[in-house]
Design a protein around this motif. Structure first.
Motif, mmCIF file in Angstrom:
data_model
loop_
_atom_site.group_PDB
_atom_site.id
_atom_site.type_symbol
_atom_site.label_atom_id
_atom_site.label_comp_id
_atom_site.label_asym_id
_atom_site.label_seq_id
_atom_site.Cartn_x
_atom_site.Cartn_y
_atom_site.Cartn_z
ATOM 1 N N PHE A 198 0.840 -1.193 0.000
ATOM 2 C CA PHE A 198 0.000 0.000 0.000
ATOM 3 C C PHE A 198 0.875 1.243 0.000
ATOM 4 O O PHE A 198 1.969 1.250 0.573
ATOM 5 C CB PHE A 198 -0.902 0.035 1.236
ATOM 6 N N LYS A 199 0.383 2.298 -0.631
ATOM 7 C CA LYS A 199 1.017 3.602 -0.573
ATOM 8 C C LYS A 199 0.272 4.459 0.446
ATOM 9 O O LYS A 199 -0.911 4.242 0.712
ATOM 10 C CB LYS A 199 1.002 4.283 -1.945
ATOM 11 N N LEU A 200 0.969 5.453 0.981
ATOM 12 C CA LEU A 200 0.372 6.263 2.036
ATOM 13 C C LEU A 200 -0.887 6.977 1.562
ATOM 14 O O LEU A 200 -1.875 7.059 2.301
ATOM 15 C CB LEU A 200 1.392 7.279 2.561
ATOM 16 N N ASP A 201 -0.880 7.476 0.321
ATOM 17 C CA ASP A 201 -2.066 8.190 -0.156
ATOM 18 C C ASP A 201 -3.259 7.252 -0.313
ATOM 19 O O ASP A 201 -4.411 7.674 -0.194
ATOM 20 C CB ASP A 201 -1.775 8.924 -1.464
ATOM 21 N N GLU A 202 -3.011 5.959 -0.550
ATOM 22 C CA GLU A 202 -4.108 4.995 -0.612
ATOM 23 C C GLU A 202 -4.725 4.796 0.768
ATOM 24 O O GLU A 202 -5.951 4.764 0.925
ATOM 25 C CB GLU A 202 -3.605 3.649 -1.139
ATOM 26 N N ILE A 203 -3.873 4.653 1.766
ATOM 27 C CA ILE A 203 -4.358 4.430 3.125
ATOM 28 C C ILE A 203 -5.149 5.634 3.627
ATOM 29 O O ILE A 203 -6.137 5.489 4.356
ATOM 30 C CB ILE A 203 -3.177 4.129 4.064
ATOM 31 N N LEU A 204 -4.735 6.825 3.209
ATOM 32 C CA LEU A 204 -5.392 8.047 3.675
ATOM 33 C C LEU A 204 -6.521 8.496 2.754
ATOM 34 O O LEU A 204 -7.106 9.554 2.971
ATOM 35 C CB LEU A 204 -4.356 9.167 3.806
ATOM 36 N N GLN A 205 -6.815 7.703 1.740
ATOM 37 C CA GLN A 205 -7.884 8.060 0.809
ATOM 38 C C GLN A 205 -9.205 8.229 1.558
ATOM 39 O O GLN A 205 -9.664 7.343 2.265
ATOM 40 C CB GLN A 205 -8.030 6.974 -0.257
ATOM 41 N N GLY A 206 -9.798 9.385 1.422
ATOM 42 C CA GLY A 206 -11.069 9.639 2.085
ATOM 43 C C GLY A 206 -10.950 9.904 3.571
ATOM 44 O O GLY A 206 -11.966 9.989 4.273
ATOM 45 N N ALA A 207 -9.714 10.042 4.077
ATOM 46 C CA ALA A 207 -9.534 10.283 5.510
ATOM 47 C C ALA A 207 -10.121 11.634 5.899
ATOM 48 O O ALA A 207 -9.994 12.617 5.170
ATOM 49 C CB ALA A 207 -8.052 10.236 5.872
#
Length: 271
Positions: A151-160
């Protein structure tokens, strides 16, 4: 074993010969936070100490003496660090960005996250309430996805919301709920990258699935034999004899049905 940036070099060199792993704690992810709560600490000094430690570890791991013998082991478990969560105003994006940089620059083996807990007679600058343990747990889960699930950080934070991880859903499930158009995933055809993104399926199980596929196609009964959490994965996968209805993925109730209960305080109320 814990050490500090300005410790004597000879002491650090000796410590590395006896300790399995050395740790230089960052404590907080920003210099602004350190200036407020731990002004004696400096991120540049910590970064320099970690860089020197990495060089020493690599030197002992890769070098040999002129006789052909390897140098003695030096901190064979690498180095780690710790960050306190909830003491300052750092959001999860800031914390995880710091972790990613530390992993990339210094090849840390582990970043430990510790939820802030107040003590008696502490500084009035510090919060009066502890950080929720579920936040610490979510950061560990996100850290795991970054290191072992591609996973990339921007994926994990998507919609955060406010750059904070979802407290109701684990990070992989939160990502899946935000990307429902990619599901259901056909376990008999999907590549490893996509299999790793299915909620409820771990990295080891992905390898087992890929092995099974070399000899035949997966069926629903095979998933039970793999001891997968069937109710959790049910909306997100398909196999030869099972495919979820479109309604199951589209329903607004799916997110609520998979939400975890809120963490309770010791003496009542919600954290």
């Amino acid at each position: 074993m814990k050490t500090i940036p300005n410790a004597a070099v000879e002491l650090q060199n000796e410590a590395g010969l006896y300790a399995d792993r050395l740790s230089i704690n960052v404590e907080l992810p920003t210099q602004a936070g350190l200036n407020k709560y731990a002004p004696e600490k400096d991120l540049l000094a910590i970064d320099g100490a970690m860089a020197s430690m990495k060089e020493k570890i690599d030197e002992h791991k890769n070098s040999a003496t002129y006789t052909g013998k390897r140098l003695p082991r030096f901190s064979p478990g690498g180095q780690s660090t710790q960050m306190i969560i909830g003491a300052d105003g750092s959001n999860d994006k800031t914390i995880l960005t710091s972790s990613v940089n530390l992993y990339n620059q210094h090849k840390l083996r582990r970043v430990y996250y510790s939820a802030f807990s107040p003590i008696d007679h502490a500084s009035q600058l510090l919060p009066l309430k502890p950080a929720p343990l579920i936040r610490e747990h979510r950061l560990y889960q996100a850290d795991w996805l970054l290191r072992f699930y591609d996973f990339k950080l921007d994926e994990i934070l998507q919609g955060a919301n406010g750059n904070m991880l979802d407290m109701q859903h684990d990070p992989k499930l939160a990502w899946a709920l935000s990307n429902r158009q990619l599901f259901p995933v056909d376990l008999n055809r999907a590549d490893q990258h996509l299999l790793l993104r299915v909620p409820g399926i771990g990295a080891r199980t992905v390898q087992k699935i890929l092995t099974i596929r070399r000899h035949g196609q997966l069926r629903w009964a095979d998933l039970a034999k793999l001891r997968l959490p069937l109710q959790k994965i049910k909306p997100f996968i398909s196999v030869v004899d099972y495919s979820p209805s479109a309604k199951l993925l589209e329903t607004d109730q799916l997110s609520a049905r998979m939400a975890q209960p809120s963490q309770m305080e010791l003496f009542g109320g919600m954290v």
